[in-house]
Design a protein around this motif. Structure first.
Motif, mmCIF file in Angstrom:
data_model
loop_
_atom_site.group_PDB
_atom_site.id
_atom_site.type_symbol
_atom_site.label_atom_id
_atom_site.label_comp_id
_atom_site.label_asym_id
_atom_site.label_seq_id
_atom_site.Cartn_x
_atom_site.Cartn_y
_atom_site.Cartn_z
ATOM 1 N N PHE A 179 39.314 15.924 -3.295
ATOM 2 C CA PHE A 179 38.747 14.967 -4.250
ATOM 3 C C PHE A 179 37.673 15.634 -5.113
ATOM 4 C CE2 PHE A 179 35.533 11.673 -5.244
ATOM 5 C CZ PHE A 179 36.277 10.963 -6.168
ATOM 6 N N GLY A 180 36.559 15.961 -4.502
ATOM 7 C CA GLY A 180 35.533 16.738 -5.209
ATOM 8 C C GLY A 180 34.912 16.066 -6.411
ATOM 9 N N GLY A 181 34.849 14.725 -6.413
ATOM 10 C CA GLY A 181 34.218 14.042 -7.546
ATOM 11 C C GLY A 181 34.988 14.278 -8.835
ATOM 12 N N THR A 182 34.310 14.828 -9.840
ATOM 13 C CA THR A 182 34.966 15.065 -11.126
ATOM 14 C C THR A 182 35.980 16.207 -11.067
ATOM 15 O OG1 THR A 182 33.063 16.429 -11.770
ATOM 16 C CG2 THR A 182 33.066 14.122 -12.484
ATOM 17 N N PHE A 183 36.011 16.949 -9.955
ATOM 18 C CA PHE A 183 37.019 17.995 -9.769
ATOM 19 C C PHE A 183 38.425 17.403 -9.840
ATOM 20 C CE2 PHE A 183 39.916 20.243 -6.865
ATOM 21 C CZ PHE A 183 39.890 21.521 -7.400
ATOM 22 N N CYS A 184 38.596 16.173 -9.309
ATOM 23 C CA CYS A 184 39.931 15.565 -9.284
ATOM 24 C C CYS A 184 40.418 15.208 -10.682
ATOM 25 C CB CYS A 184 39.944 14.340 -8.385
ATOM 26 S SG CYS A 184 39.065 12.913 -9.037
ATOM 27 N N VAL A 185 39.505 15.184 -11.652
ATOM 28 C CA VAL A 185 39.872 14.945 -13.043
ATOM 29 C C VAL A 185 40.098 16.265 -13.773
ATOM 30 C CG1 VAL A 185 39.138 13.929 -15.234
ATOM 31 C CG2 VAL A 185 38.584 12.775 -13.071
ATOM 32 N N ALA A 186 39.173 17.203 -13.565
ATOM 33 C CA ALA A 186 39.258 18.491 -14.258
ATOM 34 C C ALA A 186 40.398 19.364 -13.725
ATOM 35 C CB ALA A 186 37.931 19.238 -14.122
ATOM 36 N N GLU A 187 40.688 19.235 -12.429
ATOM 37 C CA GLU A 187 41.746 20.044 -11.799
ATOM 38 C C GLU A 187 42.697 19.115 -11.054
ATOM 39 O OE1 GLU A 187 42.229 23.127 -12.275
ATOM 40 O OE2 GLU A 187 40.330 23.807 -13.138
ATOM 41 N N GLU A 188 43.323 18.234 -11.802
ATOM 42 C CA GLU A 188 44.132 17.173 -11.203
ATOM 43 C C GLU A 188 45.231 17.703 -10.285
ATOM 44 O OE1 GLU A 188 47.219 13.617 -12.599
ATOM 45 O OE2 GLU A 188 46.159 14.815 -14.087
ATOM 46 N N ALA A 189 46.002 18.675 -10.737
ATOM 47 C CA ALA A 189 47.144 19.159 -9.958
ATOM 48 C C ALA A 189 46.700 19.771 -8.632
ATOM 49 C CB ALA A 189 47.934 20.184 -10.775
ATOM 50 N N VAL A 190 45.641 20.582 -8.680
ATOM 51 C CA VAL A 190 45.128 21.205 -7.451
ATOM 52 C C VAL A 190 44.593 20.127 -6.508
ATOM 53 C CG1 VAL A 190 43.421 22.811 -6.505
ATOM 54 C CG2 VAL A 190 44.546 23.328 -8.677
ATOM 55 N N SER A 191 43.862 19.168 -7.078
ATOM 56 C CA SER A 191 43.296 18.094 -6.280
ATOM 57 C C SER A 191 44.375 17.284 -5.567
ATOM 58 C CB SER A 191 42.467 17.172 -7.188
ATOM 59 O OG SER A 191 41.978 16.062 -6.474
ATOM 60 N N VAL A 192 45.434 16.948 -6.277
ATOM 61 C CA VAL A 192 46.524 16.167 -5.692
ATOM 62 C C VAL A 192 47.219 16.944 -4.580
ATOM 63 C CG1 VAL A 192 48.789 15.146 -6.127
ATOM 64 C CG2 VAL A 192 46.916 14.738 -7.722
ATOM 65 N N LYS A 193 47.472 18.230 -4.820
ATOM 66 C CA LYS A 193 48.137 19.045 -3.787
ATOM 67 C C LYS A 193 47.281 19.135 -2.531
ATOM 68 C CE LYS A 193 51.322 21.779 -2.130
ATOM 69 N NZ LYS A 193 50.757 22.032 -0.790
ATOM 70 N N MET A 194 45.983 19.299 -2.694
ATOM 71 C CA MET A 194 45.089 19.349 -1.538
ATOM 72 C C MET A 194 45.088 18.005 -0.808
ATOM 73 S SD MET A 194 41.917 21.509 -3.176
ATOM 74 C CE MET A 194 40.926 21.549 -1.675
ATOM 75 N N GLY A 195 45.110 16.916 -1.575
ATOM 76 C CA GLY A 195 45.162 15.590 -0.959
ATOM 77 C C GLY A 195 46.430 15.383 -0.155
ATOM 78 N N LYS A 196 47.564 15.822 -0.706
ATOM 79 C CA LYS A 196 48.835 15.700 0.008
ATOM 80 C C LYS A 196 48.827 16.501 1.305
ATOM 81 C CE LYS A 196 51.830 14.747 -3.971
ATOM 82 N NZ LYS A 196 52.937 15.272 -4.822
ATOM 83 N N ASP A 197 48.265 17.696 1.265
ATOM 84 C CA ASP A 197 48.185 18.530 2.473
ATOM 85 C C ASP A 197 47.312 17.872 3.535
ATOM 86 O OD1 ASP A 197 49.790 20.393 1.277
ATOM 87 O OD2 ASP A 197 48.175 21.808 0.806
ATOM 88 N N ARG A 198 46.190 17.293 3.089
ATOM 89 C CA ARG A 198 45.269 16.670 4.045
ATOM 90 C C ARG A 198 45.898 15.445 4.692
ATOM 91 N NH1 ARG A 198 41.949 17.363 7.755
ATOM 92 N NH2 ARG A 198 43.739 18.722 7.704
ATOM 93 N N VAL A 199 46.583 14.639 3.874
ATOM 94 C CA VAL A 199 47.256 13.455 4.388
ATOM 95 C C VAL A 199 48.380 13.844 5.339
ATOM 96 C CG1 VAL A 199 48.873 11.629 3.695
ATOM 97 C CG2 VAL A 199 46.670 11.860 2.526
ATOM 98 N N ALA A 200 49.138 14.876 5.003
ATOM 99 C CA ALA A 200 50.271 15.308 5.828
ATOM 100 C C ALA A 200 49.833 15.688 7.233
ATOM 101 C CB ALA A 200 50.981 16.487 5.158
#
Length: 245
Positions: A179-200
């Motif tokens: 997530f990383g606050g505004t990181f999830c906006v500035a680096e959306e693709a990386v943020s989403v992939k990290m979120g998917k890994d964490r959820v998995a």
């Protein structure tokens, strides 16, 4: 003791049940809690985006709202860390310093100040604990796995007091959710992939609920879970510690 309850703006707007659970939990533990109604955002989003110079109004209002209390308690580690490290005042720097020193993330307040040893709570589910980065690496509410040091976790210590709750074991227990606050906006693709890994990791190990001390992280993972059509739910730790089953 007089405690001021600080509820971050995103919790107030999106997850009010967590705010209510925090208040009810503190009151059940005999704490004299007040909620300053004039409180607003702590200024963290602006500061994280490089506009710390524009947070003066947030800083002054925060000091004004919470200067009178013995402690300030907040159910969000990231906001607490921001206040601890960045709160300042051009009107009363002494009061700002005092406020920085007396603000606590909820689980740290329960373990370090109240020294809670038992809870009247029941949550009969399999739960995965997400160790939020701000809480772990900034506020030191749990040990970092890369350090050769004795393990500890204030959230886990409290969750162990909840009847019927089963903590699942994760493969990577303190990995960032992205997530990383505004990181999830500035680096959306990386943020989403990290979120998917964490959820998995949570799903793989059988979690029915994912909890954390930061609803910002939980909100990010909830978005992933909903898009995947998962039955796994997110819940703030205050809601578990306050739950009667």
């Amino acid at each position: 003791m007089k405690v001021g309850l600080f509820i971050p703006c995103y919790v107030d707007q999106f997850y009010p049940k967590a705010a209510i659970a925090t208040l009810e939990l503190l009151e059940k533990l005999g704490v004299d809690v007040s909620y300053p109604s004039a409180q607003t955002c702590c200024g963290q989003p602006m500061a994280n985006s490089g506009f710390a110079s524009l947070t003066g109004g947030c800083n002054e209002l925060f000091v004004e709202n919470f200067a009178e209390f013995d402690y300030v308690v907040c159910p969000s580690g990231s906001c607490v860390l921001h206040i601890k490290e960045h709160l300042t005042s051009t009107k009363d720097e002494g009061a700002a310093i005092a406020t920085r020193n007396k603000i606590y993330e909820l689980t740290a307040f329960l373990t370090d100040v109240l020294k809670v040893k038992s809870l009247n709570a029941k949550f009969p589910y399999r739960v995965g604990l997400h160790q939020s980065c701000h809480g772990q690496r900034g506020l030191k509410i749990s040990q970092m796995s890369e350090l050769m040091e004795p393990e500890f976790s204030k959230p886990l210590e409290l969750l162990a007091m909840v009847e019927g709750l089963e903590i699942i074991t994760l493969d990577r227990k303190d990995e960032c959710c992205g997530f990383g606050g505004t990181f999830c906006v500035a680096e959306e693709a990386v943020s989403v992939k990290m979120g998917k890994d964490r959820v998995a990791d949570h799903v793989k190990n059988g979690a029915e609920y994912i909890t954390a001390v930061d609803l910002s992280c939980l909100m990010h993972m909830e978005g992933v879970l909903k898009r995947q059509g998962s039955n796994v739910k997110i819940v703030h730790i205050a809601e578990i510690l306050n739950y009667q089953g």
